[in-house]
Design a protein around this motif. Sequence first.
Motif, PDB file in Angstrom:
ATOM      1  N   ALA A  39      40.904  19.107-118.969  1.00  0.00           N
ATOM      2  CA  ALA A  39      41.932  18.571-119.859  1.00  0.00           C
ATOM      3  C   ALA A  39      41.805  17.062-119.971  1.00  0.00           C
ATOM      4  O   ALA A  39      41.659  16.364-118.975  1.00  0.00           O
ATOM      5  N   VAL A  40      41.873  16.579-121.172  1.00  0.00           N
ATOM      6  CA  VAL A  40      41.694  15.155-121.435  1.00  0.00           C
ATOM      7  C   VAL A  40      42.849  14.338-120.882  1.00  0.00           C
ATOM      8  O   VAL A  40      42.653  13.280-120.308  1.00  0.00           O
ATOM      9  N   ASP A  41      44.050  14.852-121.022  1.00  0.00           N
ATOM     10  CA  ASP A  41      45.191  14.030-120.668  1.00  0.00           C
ATOM     11  C   ASP A  41      45.425  13.906-119.168  1.00  0.00           C
ATOM     12  O   ASP A  41      46.398  13.306-118.750  1.00  0.00           O
ATOM     13  N   GLU A 102      40.913  21.334-126.263  1.00  0.00           N
ATOM     14  CA  GLU A 102      41.989  20.513-126.817  1.00  0.00           C
ATOM     15  C   GLU A 102      42.579  21.123-128.079  1.00  0.00           C
ATOM     16  O   GLU A 102      43.761  20.971-128.345  1.00  0.00           O
ATOM     17  N   ARG A 105      44.943  23.753-126.886  1.00  0.00           N
ATOM     18  CA  ARG A 105      46.157  23.187-126.288  1.00  0.00           C
ATOM     19  C   ARG A 105      47.056  22.488-127.298  1.00  0.00           C
ATOM     20  O   ARG A 105      48.264  22.638-127.255  1.00  0.00           O
ATOM     21  N   GLY A 110      44.602  18.136-131.235  1.00  0.00           N
ATOM     22  CA  GLY A 110      43.558  18.270-130.232  1.00  0.00           C
ATOM     23  C   GLY A 110      42.184  17.954-130.790  1.00  0.00           C
ATOM     24  O   GLY A 110      41.330  17.412-130.084  1.00  0.00           O
ATOM     25  N   LEU A 113      42.036  14.243-130.794  1.00  0.00           N
ATOM     26  CA  LEU A 113      41.949  13.786-129.416  1.00  0.00           C
ATOM     27  C   LEU A 113      40.538  13.970-128.864  1.00  0.00           C
ATOM     28  O   LEU A 113      39.992  13.084-128.203  1.00  0.00           O
ATOM     29  N   ALA A 114      39.929  15.119-129.167  1.00  0.00           N
ATOM     30  CA  ALA A 114      38.568  15.377-128.693  1.00  0.00           C
ATOM     31  C   ALA A 114      37.584  14.377-129.293  1.00  0.00           C
ATOM     32  O   ALA A 114      36.702  13.881-128.591  1.00  0.00           O
ATOM     33  N   CYS A 117      37.842  11.018-127.602  1.00  0.00           N
ATOM     34  CA  CYS A 117      37.301  10.962-126.240  1.00  0.00           C
ATOM     35  C   CYS A 117      35.838  10.523-126.228  1.00  0.00           C
ATOM     36  O   CYS A 117      35.354  10.028-125.220  1.00  0.00           O
TER      37      CYS A 117
END
Length: 182
Positions: A39-41, A102, A105, A110, A113-114, A117
């Motif tokens: 998970a990124v967060d 992501e 989720r 997501g 967000l991906a 990253c």
Amino acid sequence: MKEIKWSWLLISGFIGIILGTVFANGMEHIKPNELTVFAVDQYSVSALVLQERSQLSAYLLRHRGGQFLLLFGIGILCNSSLLVLMITGFSGFLWGLILSLETMRLGLNGLFLAVSCFLPQGICYLFAIWLFLLGKDHLRQESHVAVGAVCKWLLLPVLMAGLGILLEIWISPNIIQWLLQS
């Protein structure tokens, strides 16, 4: 470096993306709690990342520096064409894994967000690898290798990797934080 056809790079990358996506979706059904590792967060949700840049800096220097030393060591010993295909496949796997995770989720957010990253530091990391492999082949073709040329072809990738680390420390957390708040 022998000319690698773009089609081979695309195939390697797409195979990696497919395998990463299949892995993420399979793990979602088999052991969904295990996916929280990716998970990124985990490092970006809290504002602590923005406040504790020295810890993030030390972490990234240690990990990215180790990764690049390992990659450069393998790059010196390995065939450049094979290494590029392996890096493309592995990068595709990571991209597919994080993108799928992501998106599962957070939905459409997501996806953004991906992408955040990997950008902007990913461009510097890829450029550093490309410069290293280009320099390695350039030095291998020369009959007389000057110390200045060796320094140039080793220093440029290190500087690009350093720029990527700086972007990952100062720019990427802000972008990720902004996306998570919206």
